[in-house]
Each structure stands twice: as structure tokens, then as C-alpha cells.
Scaffold this motif. Structure first.
Motif, PDB file in Angstrom:
ATOM      1  N   GLY A  49       0.804  -1.214   0.000  1.00 15.81           N
ATOM      2  CA  GLY A  49       0.000   0.000   0.000  1.00 15.81           C
ATOM      3  C   GLY A  49       0.837   1.263   0.000  1.00 15.81           C
ATOM      4  O   GLY A  49       1.838   1.350   0.727  1.00 15.81           O
ATOM      5  N   ALA A  50       0.431   2.234  -0.821  1.00 14.22           N
ATOM      6  CA  ALA A  50       1.137   3.518  -0.881  1.00 14.22           C
ATOM      7  C   ALA A  50       0.176   4.672  -0.599  1.00 14.22           C
ATOM      8  O   ALA A  50       0.212   5.716  -1.237  1.00 14.22           O
ATOM      9  CB  ALA A  50       1.809   3.703  -2.247  1.00 14.22           C
TER      10      ALA A  50
ATOM     11  N   CYS B 211       7.720  -1.300  -2.232  1.00 13.31           N
ATOM     12  CA  CYS B 211       6.374  -0.885  -1.849  1.00 13.31           C
ATOM     13  C   CYS B 211       5.439  -1.192  -3.017  1.00 13.31           C
ATOM     14  O   CYS B 211       5.667  -0.740  -4.141  1.00 13.31           O
ATOM     15  CB  CYS B 211       6.345   0.604  -1.513  1.00 13.31           C
TER      16      CYS B 211
ATOM     17  N   GLU C 276       1.720  -0.977  -4.773  1.00 13.47           N
ATOM     18  CA  GLU C 276       0.506  -0.172  -4.792  1.00 13.47           C
ATOM     19  C   GLU C 276      -0.399  -0.640  -5.931  1.00 13.47           C
ATOM     20  O   GLU C 276       0.029  -0.742  -7.079  1.00 13.47           O
ATOM     21  CB  GLU C 276       0.845   1.309  -4.962  1.00 13.47           C
TER      22      GLU C 276
ATOM     23  N   VAL D 103      -0.009   7.367  -5.694  1.00 12.78           N
ATOM     24  CA  VAL D 103      -0.086   7.270  -4.241  1.00 12.78           C
ATOM     25  C   VAL D 103      -1.361   7.955  -3.747  1.00 12.78           C
ATOM     26  O   VAL D 103      -2.083   8.575  -4.510  1.00 12.78           O
ATOM     27  CB  VAL D 103       1.158   7.923  -3.588  1.00 12.78           C
TER      28      VAL D 103
ATOM     29  N   GLY E 200      -3.970   6.503  -1.829  1.00 14.08           N
ATOM     30  CA  GLY E 200      -4.937   5.571  -1.268  1.00 14.08           C
ATOM     31  C   GLY E 200      -6.334   6.147  -1.160  1.00 14.08           C
ATOM     32  O   GLY E 200      -6.950   6.546  -2.151  1.00 14.08           O
TER      33      GLY E 200
ATOM     34  N   ILE F  77       8.381   2.564  -5.484  1.00 12.87           N
ATOM     35  CA  ILE F  77       7.002   2.078  -5.423  1.00 12.87           C
ATOM     36  C   ILE F  77       6.655   1.342  -6.703  1.00 12.87           C
ATOM     37  O   ILE F  77       6.866   1.857  -7.805  1.00 12.87           O
ATOM     38  CB  ILE F  77       6.015   3.244  -5.186  1.00 12.87           C
TER      39      ILE F  77
ATOM     40  N   PHE G 213       3.898   0.548  -8.873  1.00 14.54           N
ATOM     41  CA  PHE G 213       2.516   0.937  -9.143  1.00 14.54           C
ATOM     42  C   PHE G 213       1.805  -0.134  -9.973  1.00 14.54           C
ATOM     43  O   PHE G 213       2.433  -0.962 -10.638  1.00 14.54           O
ATOM     44  CB  PHE G 213       2.469   2.275  -9.856  1.00 14.54           C
TER      45      PHE G 213
ATOM     46  N   ASN H   5      -2.605  -1.366   3.895  1.00 13.90           N
ATOM     47  CA  ASN H   5      -3.639  -1.350   2.864  1.00 13.90           C
ATOM     48  C   ASN H   5      -4.912  -0.624   3.276  1.00 13.90           C
ATOM     49  O   ASN H   5      -5.887  -0.603   2.529  1.00 13.90           O
ATOM     50  CB  ASN H   5      -3.987  -2.777   2.431  1.00 13.90           C
TER      51      ASN H   5
END
Length: 456
Positions: free
Chosen positions: A13-14, A34, A36, A41, A43, A106, A108, A142
Motif C-alpha cells: 500500500g502507498a 512498496c 501499490e 499514491v 490511497g 514504489i 505501481f 492497505n
């Protein structure tokens, strides 16, 4: 900087919790990835997030002031209003990631579908694309506002029954103009949506249904942002609570004055609902309060007081399940009532390489809650902090649960309730105790580095 080989970490989760965890790991030189599920980013604060998990609606402003939500080393912009819009928060999180050079760390568009411990205790993390990596430790970020909790009403409803999670604005996903609407729940989302839809050029009639009354707290007190004030640490908790309760009663008055049901609890014995607009709407007669829904019958909605109303739309602002769909081990997920005791609200006793960050309903802020928790995680993964023995953690959990149960009424939403400042003070003391335990072992690594990049 620790020169030893440090454990390899996966962050799921980011959102706000994931990015501040990533920042802390990078700062300590801890190798990590990380993951996502989305393309950006933010969330929950990413409006119409393509991963389908955002609970944002178009008019949403955060109920926490900018002074409380900002990260310690990344101040909120001076030009922000006291209570920023969700679009401003999203940009803030983007800027945070770019400022600390985290974007390339991250992955993605990478939905984690499985996180499983192998026989050696390492974490095998698999994505929807079928890629699998192995990690020494796992940090779960998350979120807990994405899996809607629907009430189970007897009967059938001919109108639209939806959760607030699907609500975007008065015209999306359905046109609310001229509709008779019931908003179920008096949490912050329920109050916001009811205030918006109850305007006379929108709903023809707006009801708010709730099993119990709530205390609607102000965002401003004497012309100042209310959540900036805090009780001094030296005041005993029970006395501090009584003082805050007396203040609310004196300055807000009784809820019945506004046409609302009387709460069956005192202020701050529930997760607070804050609104400057809702009480005005209720006092103007734009909102009519009803008790719990007992039955649905076509277009008729029946309530616990024996009354019934013709209704077109029911919007359930009834909270969320705490869900970790990537786990298959029952001990790693909450029970049906959302109960999930964790040491320092992040560690499952007996699982020494797993952390849950941001899994809380803190007063007044969640945004930077994981920032504080990440301090303990980073110290632990670098050998500067050691956990207490299992039996001591279990004892602490029993005491914490008893204290929480005595403070808040029984509800799934209160199983992760806490107060930000007392929590941080407690965690700071625990860090000091854990540092002594770590020093006694020569600052050995509780989680050794065994996983290697690319391992499957």
C-alpha cells in the motif's frame, strides 16, 4: 547508517501509511519494495481511485486540521485552509513522495493477491500479474476504509440501496434531486452526506437513521481550530476525560436541542463525529432523525419506533470491514466483530516479522499515525529495539482491551479506537524499554537478512 546486511521488507500500500513507512525505511537504509494497486499514491484520498478503494466524495474535506495531520518533517502548505479538501491532501502526498525521492521505490499497478509465510518464516508476496518475491519482513498498509460494511435488513427494497463508499456527489452515481432519502449512520461521512443532500433544491426529504444518538462536536472553539488544543500529559486520563466532556456539554449543549436523539453515552465515549453544518441543517428542519431501520417493504422503510416512510434511496454510511484479502492464515485477520488485538496496535504476538501500520481510529488524526509507528518498526528492523517476551505482550494486550472496552461503547468501529497523543507517549516509553532489551543482546537483528532480491 547500519553497515550490517538488513532484512528485506515488503510494504503493501502507498497511501499515507505506506509512503511514510517507505520514507522511514529508506532513511534507515533498510531495503524494501512498496506495492501499490493503483497508478498513484494517496490511497483513500485519491478521488475516484482506479483501484476502487477510495471512499472520497467530491465535497469531502478532512475533519482533522492541517496542524494535526501534517507529517513531522514535511509541513502542510501555509496557504492551506484549516480543513483542506481531499484534492489538496492528494497533492500533499504526491509532493511528500517526490520530496523524499520515493517514487521509484514504489511498484505501481501492482495488486498484492497473496502474502504467505513459508516454512522458514519468510514472506512470499505474489501480485495479480503473477510475480512473486520473497521478503524477510512484511508491513501492511492497505487501509481500512475500502471494504464496505452493509447492514442486513429484512425484506426487499424497490429503490436504490447503496453504501456511502459509492457516493461521489448528488448526481453520481445517481441523481438525488427530488428523491426521498435515508442516510443510515451518524459518523463523519453520514453527517457530511446528509448535510449535502438535505439542501431543499436536492432531496425532497432527508432522513437520518441511527441506532443511537451521537455527540456532534465542533471544528472550531472560540474562533480557533478545536483539535489544536490538547490536555496536558500530567492530568490523569479520567480527569482529562471528564473535563472534555463537561466542556462539550457546556459549549455545544444537548443534542435534543437540535432535534437529534439523545446519545446513550457521554462525549468522547465514541469515535467523534464533527460537523459545523449538520446541526444547522437539523435545526432548520432539513434533516429528520429516525431510529434504526427494522424492515424494508417495496418502497416503504419501517423504523424501530413503529413509523414508516416512502423512500427512494438508502445511503448506508455504516462503516467498513477490516480486510486483508492477501492473507489466508486466520490468525492474521480480525474476527467477525473487527476484533484484532495487536501489541502497540501493530504487532501480532508470535509473528515477529509482520507489522500492521495505520490500523487505528485515532483521535484526532490518522494521516500521520503510521509515521509515529514507523519509528518503532525501523528501530526493530535495525536491532535498536527488541520486542518484550510473548507473555508480557499478551498481558499488555489484555490490559489495553479492558481499558478500551471500559472507555467506548461496544461497536466494531471501536475495536481499533485510540487517542493519538497518549498512544505516542506510550510508544515512546516502549521504544526506550525495547532499546534496553536490544542493548542487552548487543543490538542483534530480531529479523535476520535471509531473503534475496528476485528469489521465488
Amino acid at each position: 547508517m547500519d553497515t550490517r546486511e538488513l532484512p528485506r521488507v515488503c510494504v503493501i500500500g502507498a497511501g499515507p501509511s505506506g509512503i511514510t513507512a517507505a520514507k522511514r525505511l529508506a532513511e534507515y537504509g533498510i531495503p524494501f519494495d512498496c506495492y501499490e494497486a493503483s497508478d498513484e499514491v494517496g490511497g483513500n484520498w485519491y478521488y475516484k481511485n482506479p483501484n476502487g478503494m477510495s471512499a472520497c466524495y467530491q465535497s469531502l474535506h478532512i475533519d482533522t486540521s492541517k496542524y494535526r495531520l501534517q507529517f513531522e518533517d514535511f509541513p502542510a502548505p501555509e496557504e492551506w485552509p484549516h480543513f483542506p479538501h481531499h484534492s489538496q491532501l492528494l497533492q500533499y502526498f504526491k509532493d511528500y513522495v517526490d520530496h523524499f525521492d520515493l517514487r521509484d521505490r514504489i511498484k505501481f499497478n501492482s495488486l498484492v493477491t497473496a502474502a504467505e509465510r513459508d516454512d522458514a518464516g519468510l514472506w512470499r508476496v505474489t501480485t495479480a500479474a503473477g510475480d512473486t518475491e520473497v521478503y524477510d519482513a512484511l508491513i501492511v498498509c492497505n487501509g481500512h476504509h475500502w471494504n464496505p460494511r452493509f447492514p442486513d435488513y429484512p425484506g426487499e427494497f424497490d429503490g436504490v440501496l447503496m453504501h456511502s463508499h459509492a457516493y461521489n456527489d448528488p448526481f453520481d452515481p445517481i441523481d438525488m434531486r427530488g428523491k426521498r432519502i435515508v442516510v443510515v449512520g451518524m459518523g463523519n461521512s453520514g453527517l457530511d452526506i446528509a448535510s449535502e443532500l438535505s439542501q431543499r433544491f436536492l432531496a425532497s426529504k432527508l432522513f437520518v437513521s441511527a441506532r443511537r444518538g451521537v455527540w456532534v462536536l465542533p471544528k472550531y472553539v472560540n474562533g480557533k481550530v478545536g483539535d489544536r488544543a490538547s490536555m496536558p500529559a500530567w492530568i490523569p486520563p479520567k480527569i482529562a476525560l471528564k473535563l472534555k466532556q463537561r466542556f462539550v456539554r457546556k459549549n455545544r449543549g444537548e443534542m435534543q436541542t437540535y432535534g437529534l436523539p439523545a446519545p446513550d453515552h457521554e462525549p468522547f465515549e465514541a469515535h467523534p463525529s464533527a460537523s459545523e453544518e449538520f446541526l444547522h441543517r437539523a435545526g432548520c428542519g432539513d434533516v429528520e432523525c429516525k431510529p434504526a431501520i427494522t424492515r424494508l417493504d417495496g418502497s416503504t422503510v419501517h423504523f424501530a419506533d413503529g413509523s414508516s416512510e416512502q423512500v427512494d434511496v438508502i445511503v448506508c454510511a455504516t462503516g467498513y470491514h477490516i480486510s486483508f484479502p492477501f492473507f489466508t492464515e486466520p490468525e492474521l485477520v480480525p474476527d467477525a466483530a473487527n476484533r484484532f488485538p495487536l501489541f502497540q496496535m501493530m504487532v501480532k504476538p508470535g509473528v515477529d516479522n509482520l507489522f500492521y501500520l495505520g490500523l487505528a481510529q485515532p483521535m484526532p488524526t490518522l494521516v500521520n499515525f503510521a509515521e509515529q509507528q514507523s519509528k518503532l518498526v525501523a528501530a526493530y528492523l535495525t536491532g535498536r529495539y527488541h520486542l518484550p517476551p510473548r507473555e508480557q505482550m499478551d498481558q499488555v494486550l489484555d490490559e489495553q482491551e479492558a481499558k478500551r472496552a471500559g472507555r467506548y461503547y461496544d461497536s466494531p468501529r471501536h475495536t481499533i479506537q485510540t487517542e493519538f497523543e497518549p498512544y505516542v507517549r506510550s510508544m515512546t516509553k516502549e521504544l526506550e524499554r525495547g532499546a534496553k532489551r536490544a542493548a542487552a543482546t548487543g543490538n542483534s537483528l530480531p529479523v535476520p537478512a535471509r531473503a534475496t532480491a528476485g528469489a521465488v
